[in-house]
Design a protein around this motif. Structure first.
Motif, PDB file in Angstrom:
ATOM      1  N   HIS A 168       1.419  24.000  65.454  1.00 29.27           N
ATOM      2  CA  HIS A 168       1.278  23.607  66.863  1.00 29.27           C
ATOM      3  C   HIS A 168      -0.033  22.854  67.090  1.00 29.27           C
ATOM      4  O   HIS A 168      -0.069  21.853  67.820  1.00 29.27           O
ATOM      5  CB  HIS A 168       1.334  24.833  67.766  1.00 29.27           C
ATOM      6  CG  HIS A 168       2.719  25.375  67.961  1.00 29.27           C
ATOM      7  ND1 HIS A 168       3.801  24.567  68.190  1.00 29.27           N
ATOM      8  CD2 HIS A 168       3.198  26.652  67.957  1.00 29.27           C
ATOM      9  CE1 HIS A 168       4.892  25.306  68.331  1.00 29.27           C
ATOM     10  NE2 HIS A 168       4.557  26.577  68.184  1.00 29.27           N
ATOM     11  N   GLN A 171       0.410  19.368  65.873  1.00 19.36           N
ATOM     12  CA  GLN A 171       1.222  18.542  66.760  1.00 19.36           C
ATOM     13  C   GLN A 171       0.388  17.905  67.865  1.00 19.36           C
ATOM     14  O   GLN A 171       0.647  16.756  68.264  1.00 19.36           O
ATOM     15  CB  GLN A 171       2.332  19.402  67.384  1.00 19.36           C
ATOM     16  CG  GLN A 171       3.376  19.876  66.397  1.00 19.36           C
ATOM     17  CD  GLN A 171       4.178  21.060  66.908  1.00 19.36           C
ATOM     18  OE1 GLN A 171       3.798  21.689  67.907  1.00 19.36           O
ATOM     19  NE2 GLN A 171       5.268  21.394  66.238  1.00 19.36           N
ATOM     20  N   LEU A 246       8.904  21.146  69.523  1.00 16.70           N
ATOM     21  CA  LEU A 246       7.653  21.664  68.973  1.00 16.70           C
ATOM     22  C   LEU A 246       7.850  23.041  68.349  1.00 16.70           C
ATOM     23  O   LEU A 246       7.296  23.329  67.272  1.00 16.70           O
ATOM     24  CB  LEU A 246       6.582  21.713  70.068  1.00 16.70           C
ATOM     25  CG  LEU A 246       6.194  20.363  70.694  1.00 16.70           C
ATOM     26  CD1 LEU A 246       5.087  20.554  71.723  1.00 16.70           C
ATOM     27  CD2 LEU A 246       5.779  19.359  69.627  1.00 16.70           C
ATOM     28  N   HIS A 249       9.989  22.590  65.146  1.00 16.73           N
ATOM     29  CA  HIS A 249       9.189  21.966  64.088  1.00 16.73           C
ATOM     30  C   HIS A 249       8.276  23.001  63.445  1.00 16.73           C
ATOM     31  O   HIS A 249       8.137  23.051  62.206  1.00 16.73           O
ATOM     32  CB  HIS A 249       8.372  20.819  64.694  1.00 16.73           C
ATOM     33  CG  HIS A 249       7.575  20.049  63.695  1.00 16.73           C
ATOM     34  ND1 HIS A 249       6.222  19.806  63.861  1.00 16.73           N
ATOM     35  CD2 HIS A 249       7.911  19.469  62.514  1.00 16.73           C
ATOM     36  CE1 HIS A 249       5.785  19.100  62.850  1.00 16.73           C
ATOM     37  NE2 HIS A 249       6.782  18.887  62.012  1.00 16.73           N
ATOM     38  N   ASN A 319       8.942  11.973  61.125  1.00 15.70           N
ATOM     39  CA  ASN A 319       7.653  11.813  61.815  1.00 15.70           C
ATOM     40  C   ASN A 319       7.634  10.635  62.773  1.00 15.70           C
ATOM     41  O   ASN A 319       6.730  10.536  63.614  1.00 15.70           O
ATOM     42  CB  ASN A 319       6.516  11.679  60.799  1.00 15.70           C
ATOM     43  CG  ASN A 319       6.167  13.015  60.166  1.00 15.70           C
ATOM     44  OD1 ASN A 319       6.539  14.074  60.664  1.00 15.70           O
ATOM     45  ND2 ASN A 319       5.450  12.965  59.052  1.00 15.70           N
ATOM     46  N   PHE A 322       7.145  11.213  66.511  1.00 18.36           N
ATOM     47  CA  PHE A 322       5.842  11.306  67.166  1.00 18.36           C
ATOM     48  C   PHE A 322       5.213   9.936  67.431  1.00 18.36           C
ATOM     49  O   PHE A 322       4.029   9.852  67.767  1.00 18.36           O
ATOM     50  CB  PHE A 322       4.881  12.133  66.299  1.00 18.36           C
ATOM     51  CG  PHE A 322       5.334  13.554  66.086  1.00 18.36           C
ATOM     52  CD1 PHE A 322       5.536  14.407  67.157  1.00 18.36           C
ATOM     53  CD2 PHE A 322       5.562  14.038  64.800  1.00 18.36           C
ATOM     54  CE1 PHE A 322       5.951  15.716  66.960  1.00 18.36           C
ATOM     55  CE2 PHE A 322       5.973  15.350  64.593  1.00 18.36           C
ATOM     56  CZ  PHE A 322       6.176  16.190  65.671  1.00 18.36           C
TER      57      PHE A 322
END
Length: 355
Positions: A168, A171, A246, A249, A319, A322
């Protein structure tokens, strides 16, 4: 601005109602804190190597906290979010001074009671409201208590928790726009509360909602149902998609890295899943009302989505999620990884990666 929540009273209530942690000596407590700090750094290396994501902004060191400190940190964050929300919900109608004073104390006690309950369950958290870029919190007494209840190897369980929470942190620090986007969506949720029914009517409807949820074991109602307006539902869809991503992931990374570095990971995962599903009827009702059951479903739904995308385009392809807010999954794509791959990578991107 009028005070609708007595935050000092909320903090005092949370501190008074928080259960004491497991019994440990001073030396044992010192060892746990040192171990969690060391394992956080170890986990950071594993997460970076597995995901290919590396922090782009500096972050403060992990804070290893007790239950009271965790509650205090969250009260500081909630003050930033709840105060403007309630201000807007109240409209132009202001209660009298006495009513306002009493009401703020009532809501202060209620907020403190909720946080006291949560402070005994949360193992870790990346807290983003109170400061930029946010800070990783690990709740030492809860981690120690759970590892003892599960009979888990201490080093393995602590590293397992750190893998999830460090993901986290990654992220929000490897994706510099993530925090601003998240806070912007929270603000949009607040802004969307304008033009709705008066707060009193919502609270009345909320009481009925909570009552129905307690009576109906199958109800999926949560506290969000109290304040949600039609305009807020669209914002909440985006926030739900983001949080599911999130959480999923983090679960995917935990399960991917775990077998490589945690010998007892399979038994830990099995025991922890049983713990998540357990609970007496009252505790299950509380979890529903606070939205914790929704969060638990997000773990499974998000993990399945991430796994599906990585299977199709590999970790570098995943990825791309993001790259910007536009490449985040939409709520309807979470159950259909191919839809996200086709939208972001194009039809050719759905070919499974080699190797």
């Amino acid at each position: 601005m009028a005070q609708f929540v007595d935050w000092d009273l909320a903090a005092a209530t949370a501190g008074a109602l928080s259960k004491s942690g497991p019994r440990v000596s001073y030396a044992e407590a010192t060892d746990v804190v040192g171990d969690l700090r060391r394992l956080t750094e170890e986990a950071a290396g594993h997460v970076a190597d597995y995901t290919g994501l590396r922090p782009q902004v500096a972050h403060p060191p992990v804070r290893v906290v007790d239950r009271r400190d965790w509650a205090a940190a969250n009260i500081a964050g909630l003050r930033e979010v709840v105060s403007p929300l309630v201000e807007r919900l109240s409209g132009d109608k202001r209660p009298g001074a006495l009513t306002e004073a009493i009401g703020s104390r009532v809501t202060g006690v209620q907020a403190g009671t909720v946080l006291a309950y949560l402070s005994g369950r949360v193992l870790g958290q990346y807290e983003v409201f109170a400061g930029d870029p946010g800070q990783l919190l690990l709740v030492a007494p809860n981690i120690l208590e759970v590892e003892r209840k599960l009979g888990a190897n201490s080093r393995d369980f602590r590293l397992w928790v750190c893998l999830h929470e460090v993901t986290h942190r990654t992220q929000f620090t490897a994706v510099p726009w993530m925090r601003a986007y998240f806070l912007g969506e929270v603000q949009a949720f607040v802004d969307a509360s304008q033009g709705g029914e008066h707060l009193l009517e919502r609270l009345r409807r909320g009481v009925a909602t909570l009552s129905d949820a307690v009576k109906d074991p199958e109800s999926r109602a949560s506290v969000l149902d109290i304040v949600q307006t039609p305009a807020q539902r669209a914002v909440l869809d985006r926030l739900t998609a983001l949080m599911t991503l999130l959480e999923g992931h983090a679960e995917f990374v935990m399960d991917g890295v775990g077998p490589q570095v945690i010998p007892s990971v399979e038994s830990i995962r099995a025991a922890f899943n049983r713990r998540r599903e357990s609970g007496n009827p009252l505790e299950k009702a509380i979890r529903r009302l606070l939205g914790i059951e929704v969060k638990m479903r997000q773990y499974a739904e998000g993990r399945k989505f991430v796994h599906g995308v990585v299977d199709r385009v590999g970790m570098p392809g995943f990825n791309k999620i993001f790259s910007s807010p536009l490449t985040l999954p939409r709520l309807d794509e979470l159950g259909d990884p191919d839809a996200w791959v086709n939208r972001v990578h194009g039809p050719a991107g759905a070919t499974p990666p080699l190797g």
